[in-house]
Every structure is written in structure tokens, then in C-alpha cells.
Design an enzyme around this catalytic site. Structure first.
Site: not given
Ligand code: IFM
Length: 456
Positions: A166, A361
Site C-alpha cells: 500500500e 487483504e
Molecule cells: O491494518 C491495515 C494494514 O496494515 C494495511 N491495510 C489495511 C489494514 C486495515 O486498516
């Protein structure tokens, strides 16, 4: 609801990140990261929480891996803490830092779990931030050196390498609106950071490929951006701006198209883009074997003169209004719309063809209550419904031809949720932070069943 099966070989897993779970912040030679500094800065993180202890995974990793095996995970995505490997960012490699990941990888492999390594999940060594952080070019070069140091130790056993997690968050939240470490608030710095993160990715990817890395990727938190009114030209322009700042600014250069003209024109209004040097875009376009997509929630935007904009989208102020999230929300206040995941996957597959995708994710924070389930467990039906809806949405995309290879739930464990500290729980496994006891939630048992059926 009908029964759904995923393709043969579809990879089921879970994800975490170093600073969010490891703890052991001062052990075995680890240096300070920007998150150690930021979390100690008053007012930045909920109630001054830090990652000093977190889930104590550094000491409990073997039990955590046993739990992963019990759940049937085929892959585990974790990140390496750069400050454990090069405590001051550039100097000698710290073998004790590498030893930890060595043990973790061997333990995973011993249980038949494929390690998915992420090299950077936001914990820049503080020493590098003191020299300019991601706003300077040298950080990209140091990142590639660090990547190679890790590969040298783990490359004989780790097949899947992700450079960055990210970069949108690292750049815009870290340097643009200051919500994340290092807490800087300058639009120009945010764009410098975007570029140097991408350059770091490109340099590291090339070096890793030359060193023999098998599967190379990057993880982006892409946005499904929708217009408030599908018939409004102003709303379509707002969509294009936000899509440019979150999606195309990363995807276009990564896939060889260079920065989009409209995005370059937009950022040139805020900063002289002299940090983009000839040849950089070619370096950034290092061939990718997979693209990791993190998806949680869609955004609805309207084009409105005087609109508040999104604090994390430099230059959107006065032009764009983000609609308040509607319908059922997660504990983060995020809208729940699984259809956004189908749209996003189909869009990426259509506009950037030929790139295998993995959902690296997806998940939700809810205000879980321990003891609400049978025998003192956690009855998190809302999380089960969220995950079920998103898996159906992912399956829909596959049925429509998207090359989606796997799904990694965020997160294995409740953990340090950045500026929110420990008050938001994303885990499918509950963590009691006083005792460090792990309790699989109803969602963990449900996921175990999904994995064993390869479907819903
Ligand atoms: O916890 C975070 C993660 O570190 C990166 N993506 C989003 C998740 C939730 O906010």
C-alpha cells in the site's frame, strides 16, 4: 444461497505485518522505525498505544504457525521489519534480525504453509527518515539493498516476494495528511514519496529478479471509486481525479504506461515534478508476476466546487465531496459493499490485462466481545457475513474471467491498527493483550471450513 467452489489450486491464507504483531521492539539489535517515533508522539495514536509488545509474535511465532496450520492455511503473508535487518537503514546487516525470519520461514515450511514475504509494510528505519525518508531518492536505493540482503538469507526457501504494501498509505497518509508515520503534511512531499516508493519497488524488483526470485509482486490498496450520480459529468470528473490519485498513479507506471498525463498535470499544480528523472518510469515498470490487491470498501464521490475533498488526496479540496458512508458500517466506519470488490477486480483485469491477481487483504474490524460465543469464544457473525459476502464477490469476478489466484484474510490476529492502536480488532483470532492468549473466533472456524471445502 448456492454452494460455490473456487478453482483448483486457489490459495487460501491470512496476512499480518511486522509492526502490527511482532513486538520485541528493542530486541536482537532492532533499530527504531518511524512508527516507534510516531506512536510516542503525543496525540498521534489512540491512547498512546505502541507496537512495543503488540501480539508478542516475535516470541510466540511457533504457536501462531501451529494455529495457522490448524486452520488449514496454505499461505501466510507477513512483512519483514527493515529496522531489524538494517537497524540504521543503510549500515551492516544485523544477522540476529534475519535469524528471526529464518526461523519463521522454516517453521511455516515445516507445516506446509507457503511464506509470502512483504519487504515493506510502513516501518521505515527512523535513521532514513532523518535523512529525508521517502521524499529523497536515496531511500529507494537503500530499499533495493535491503531487499537483496533479505533475499540472500531467505531466497532459497521463499518463492513469493512482494516489495511494498500500500504505497498510497505510506505516501499520502505519511507525508500528505500526517495521519500515519512520519506525520508530515506537505502535498509535494506526498508526491515525492509516491515516486520514490515506486522507484524503490522497481529497483528492488529488478535486483530480486536477477538474484533468482521466483514470483515478484507489489500490493496496492486500490479504490473502487463510484460517482454519487452516474449521470453527472461533474461527478465523473471527480471519479477520474480520485481514481488517478489512488489507482492509475501506481498501476500505469508499474505496467509500463508511465504516469498518466492528467495525474501529472494535477500534481504539477502543487509541486515541480523534477524528482521524476529520465529513465525512472522504465525502472518502475519491472515485470510483475502478480499484483496484490487490498480491498475493504468503496468510495462514492461528487464533483462539487468548494467540496471538502479527501484529506488524503492532495488537491481534491474545493473540487470533490466524499459522500458519507451509507448502510451497515464496520467498526472503522467503512461502508460494506462486496459488489465493489467484483467491480474492482473486473476493472483491473480489463485495464491491466495479463496480470495474475491475489487479494492480499480483505476483512473487517468489528467490536467483538469475548465471551459472547459458546464456551467463552467470540461470536463474530458480522465478520463472517462480511467475509462470506466478499468471497462470493471474488468468486463472481472469477466466473466472469478474472485471473484471481488467491485470497488472504486481513488479519490472522487482532493487532495494532496504526493510528487506532489496539481498539480496532480485525483478527479472525482474538488476542487478549493482557495474557497474549489467542482464541479463534467463530470467523476462524468458518474460514477453516471454507478452506477445507475450497468453497462456500
Ligand atoms: O491494518 C491495515 C494494514 O496494515 C494495511 N491495510 C489495511 C489494514 C486495515 O486498516
Amino acid at each position: 444461497m448456492s454452494e460455490l467452489r473456487f478453482p483448483e489450486g486457489f490459495v487460501w491464507g491470512a496476512a499480518t505485518a511486522a509492526y502490527q504483531i511482532e513486538g520485541a521492539a528493542r530486541e536482537d539489535g532492532r533499530g527504531p522505525s518511524i512508527w516507534d517515533t510516531f506512536s510516542r508522539t503525543p496525540g498521534k495514536v489512540f491512547q498512546g498505544h505502541t507496537g512495543d509488545v503488540a501480539c508478542d509474535h516475535y516470541h510466540r511465532y511457533a504457536d501462531d504457525v501451529a494455529l495457522m496450520a490448524e486452520l488449514g492455511l496454505a499461505a501466510y503473508r507477513f512483512s519483514i521489519a527493515w529496522p531489524r535487518i538494517r537497524p540504521d537503514g543503510t549500515g551492516p546487516v544485523n544477522p540476529r534480525g534475519l535469524d528471526f525470519y529464518d526461523r519463521l520461514v522454516d517453521t511455516l515450511l515445516g507445516r506446509g504453509i507457503d511464506p509470502f514475504v512483504t519487504l515493506y509494510h510502513w516501518d521505515l528505519p527512523q535513521a532514513l527518515e532523518d535523512r529525508g525518508g521517502w521524499t529523497v531518492r536515496e531511500t529507494a536505493e537503500h530499499f533495493a539493498d535491503y531487499a537483496i540482503a533479505v533475499h540472500r538469507r531467505l531466497g532459497d526457501r521463499v518463492r513469493t516476494w512482494t516489495t511494498l504494501n500500500e504505497p498510497w498509505c505510506s505516501a499520502y497518509l505519511g507525508y500528505g495528511n500526517g495521519m500515519h508515520a512520519p506525520g508530515r503534511t506537505d502535498a509535494g512531499d506526498a508526491f515525492r514519496a509516491v515516486h520514490h516508493l515506486l522507484l524503490g519497488h522497481g529497483l528492488a524488483a529488478r535486483a530480486l529478479r536477477a538474484a533468482g526470485a521466483e514470483i515478484l509482486g507489489i500490493t496496492l490498496n486500490l479504490a473502487d471509486v463510484q460517482p454519487a450520480d452516474p449521470d453527472s459529468a461533474a461527478d465523473a470528473a471527480a471519479v477520474r481525479l480520485i481514481d488517478g490519485l489512488q489507482n492509475r498513479i501506481f498501476l500505469d507506471p508499474l505496467t509500463g504506461a508511465g504516469y498518466p498525463d492528467d495525474v501529472l498535470a494535477h500534481l504539477s499544480g502543487m509541486v515541480e515534478p523534477d524528482f521524476i528523472r529520465d529513465g525512472d518510469e522504465k525502472l518502475i515498470a519491472a515485470p510483475l508476476d502478480l499484483l496484490g490487491i487490498n480491498y475493504y470498501s468503496p468510495s462514492y464521490v461528487a464533483g462539487r466546487p468548494g467540496g471538502a475533498g479527501g484529506g488524503a488526496y492532495p488537491g481534491s479540496e474545493g473540487r470533490v465531496e466524499f459522500l458519507p458512508p451509507a448502510g451497515p458500517l464496520t467498526d472503522m466506519g467503512w461502508m460494506i459493499e462486496p459488489a465493489g470488490l467484483t467491480r474492482l477486480l473486473e476493472r483491473v483485469a480489463a485495464d491491466y490485462p495479463g496480470l495474475p491477481l491475489v487479494i492480499t487483504e480483505n476483512g473487517a474490524a468489528f467490536a467483538d466481545r469475548k465471551g459472547a460465543g459458546e464456551a467463552g469464544g467470540v461470536a463474530d457473525g458480522d465478520r463472517v457475513a462480511y467475509l462470506d459476502g466478499h468471497l462470493r464477490a471474488a468468486h463472481r469476478a472469477i466466473a466472469r474471467g478474472v485471473d484471481l489466484r488467491g485470497y488472504l484474510v486481513w488479519s490472522l490476529l487482532d493487532n495494532f491498527e496504526w493510528a487506532e492502536g489496539y481498539r480496532k480488532r480485525f483478527g479472525i483470532v482474538h488476542v487478549d493483550y493482557l495474557t497474549q492468549r489467542r482464541t479463534p473466533k467463530e470467523s476462524a472456524r468458518w474460514y477453516q471450513e471454507v478452506i477445507s471445502r475450497n468453497g462456500l
